[in-house]
Design an enzyme around this catalytic site. Structure first.
Site, PDB file in Angstrom:
ATOM      1  CE  LYS A   1       5.310 -20.668  -0.294  1.00 30.79           C
ATOM      2  NZ  LYS A   1       4.720 -20.411   0.529  1.00 30.79           N
TER       3      LYS A   1
ATOM      4  CG  HIS B   1     -16.329  -3.992  -3.068  1.00 37.49           C
ATOM      5  ND1 HIS B   1     -17.067  -3.190  -1.656  1.00 37.49           N
ATOM      6  CD2 HIS B   1     -17.788  -2.928  -3.631  1.00 37.49           C
ATOM      7  CE1 HIS B   1     -18.028  -2.561  -1.603  1.00 37.49           C
ATOM      8  NE2 HIS B   1     -18.309  -2.238  -3.165  1.00 37.49           N
TER       9      HIS B   1
ATOM     10  CD  GLU C   1       4.908 -11.975   1.825  1.00 37.48           C
ATOM     11  OE1 GLU C   1       4.584 -12.631   2.580  1.00 37.48           O
ATOM     12  OE2 GLU C   1       6.496 -12.423   1.240  1.00 37.48           O
TER      13      GLU C   1
ATOM     14  CB  SER D   1      10.294 -22.015   1.302  1.00 31.71           C
ATOM     15  OG  SER D   1      10.166 -22.880   2.105  1.00 31.71           O
TER      16      SER D   1
END
Ligand code: ARG
Length: 487
Positions: A312, A185, A319, A306
């Site tokens: 970043k 979980h 992804e 970024s």
């Protein structure tokens, strides 16, 4: 390969089959290989609507190889002469050279790869070219080409999966001492070895390779010679073609052979399961590289920055693996839906099978390649993993099992341990911060040796059940996979 069930019938009279028929010298005003029964040219909008050459040109090598095998067989069976076969094969080889060199000009009004090649062949070698399509149809031809294509793709994908497995096994072997929190979980559950966690993906990928291998075995059936749908009256030898193209068997039923696409659906299904696994792994890499987790740092070489936020470093590669999963699922559903209402045998709808298949093969190969490159370039933050592995009462189960060893029924041990955890939550302390007296107030069976039991490293070391997280068991898994992968 199995023996032919029934040999090609007695040899055809030579003269009849070899006699060159008077050729139609009238130029075809409609400029199509099938235009004999047509009076009007195709509407302008239809050519671009029905063409597949823009994407099925990718099957050129398979199409040429299939045609060469077919020509050999036609000559062997004396359906065409040896000289004609030689001219055909020479022409096909020249076409192949030009396509490979990028100098072949494909034409949209010839619809697809099959007619582009055949038409070019005839314009090069004349009449013998017109004999190549004897005893075959584009319906069995495309079924053959797609099988040949997928056979190669699957072998290459299987070897990419194997490399990824090897990479993960090597990382697992290198980091055998790293303890991390295992989750259920997404809540910290029990300490585990990082290697154990990583090897779970090897187990998945190993099954994926098995699925591709099963699919390959069923795909290894040669459909050519089924013709449009019913076979042919000409004395072909389909087994010969199968042998030349390296197939294990030939299709039993000509109607099935030209209308079956479940071999492609199986490939898309195996791919969907594989990328689901890659996506789960990618999701963990995204999560682990957050400031919240700080379990890993992905190398600069596999991250991006970024355009606005200078600080970043984003896990875009992971992804995108996760993101591309949607496309691969879509391709499976697309082909399943395409096929579900089609009456037997071939229907033009089936031309729509190619893009999903190509896209999935490309996507899966790219994801496997980039994942295999990225993983060795990941730094694991062992101290952070170990520290978090001991938090969140993750060794509570060890306490319960300690009581079980002292004779307490598991349900009662669970209850006692739960009470101890609640007590700790109220006091805002960890299990190991309790003193022995406190612990004994919950159960007199608890002794000083409990403190070692509550250590995450003890927890991991003692989980020696087969397949468990103990170093001994994890090493056994590594040995097992190394042996399997070396085969
Ligand atoms: N381009 C077609 C396809 O991909 C080849 C088969 C066409 N057959 C036909 N009878 N129209 O499916």
């Amino acid at each position: 390969m199995k023996k032919p069930m029934h040999k090609a019938s007695s040899k055809p009279p030579k003269a009849m089959l070899h006699k060159t028929q008077p050729q139609n010298r009238v130029a075809d005003p409609l400029n199509k290989l099938w235009s004999g029964r047509f009076k009007e040219p195709t509407h302008a909008s239809v050519e671009s609507f029905t063409e597949s050459i823009s994407f099925d040109k990718r099957l050129w090598r398979q199409d040429v190889n299939g045609s060469i095998a077919h020509a050999h067989m036609l000559a062997k069976q004396r359906i065409i002469t040896l000289k004609e076969a030689e001219a055909i094969i020479r022409g096909l080889n020249n076409i192949a050279l030009e396509i490979a060199a990028g100098t072949f000009s494909f034409s949209r009004n010839l619809e697809d790869i099959h007619m582009n090649i055949e038409s070019s062949l005839t314009s090069r070698i004349g009449d013998p070219g017109k004999k190549l399509h004897t005893a075959r149809s584009r319906n069995d031809q495309v079924a053959l080409d797609l099988r040949l294509y997928l056979r190669d793709e699957i072998r290459s994908i299987m070897s990419l999966v194997r490399s990824l497995e090897e990479t993960i096994v090597a990382i697992a072997e290198k980091h055998l001492d790293v303890i991390m929190p295992g989750y259920t979980h997404l809540q910290r559950a029990q300490p585990v070895l990082l290697s154990h966690h990583l090897l779970a993906y090897v187990a998945m990928l190993d099954r994926d390779r098995g699925r591709f291998s099963d699919c390959l075995r069923r795909m290894d059936v040669m459909p050519l010679g089924s013709c449009a749908l019913s076979g042919t009256s000409l004395p072909t030898d389909r087994f010969l073609v199968a042998r030349e193209l390296g197939f294990n068997s030939i299709s039993m039923n000509s109607i099935d052979a030209v209308s079956d696409r479940d071999f492609a659906i199986e490939f898309l299904a195996a791919s969907a399961v594989l990328i689901m696994h890659l996506s789960r792994f990618a999701e963990e890499l995204v999560l682990w590289s957050t400031e919240e987790f700080r379990f890993i740092e992905i190398s600069d070489r596999f991250t991006t920055g970024s355009s606005i936020m200078p600080q970043k470093k984003n896990p875009d590669v992971a992804e995108l693996i996760r993101g591309k999963t949607g496309r691969v699922y879509g391709n499976l559903v697309s082909l399943l839906t395409l096929m579900k209402g089609l009456p037997l045998a071939y229907n033009r709808d089936m031309q729509e099978d190619k893009q999903p298949v190509f896209d999935t093969a490309d996507t899966i190969s790219a994801c496997l390649t980039v994942m295999t490159g990225m993983l060795p370039a990941i730094q694991f933050n062992a101290s952070r993993m170990k520290a978090t592995a001991g938090e969140g009462y993750s060794t509570a189960t060890d306490l319960a099992e300690y009581l079980v060893r002292k004779g307490v029924p598991f349900r009662a041990a669970h209850e006692i341990t739960g009470k101890i955890v609640l007590h700790c939550i109220r006091k805002k302390i960890g299990l190991q911060a309790l003193d022995l007296k406190d612990l004994q107030s919950f159960s007199p069976l608890i002794d000083r040796d409990i403190f070692a039991v509550l250590e995450p490293s003890t927890s991991v070391r003692t989980r020696t059940s087969y397949g468990g997280t103990s170093p001994a068991e994890v090493k056994r898994q590594i040995r097992h996979y190394k042996k399997m992968l070396a085969k």
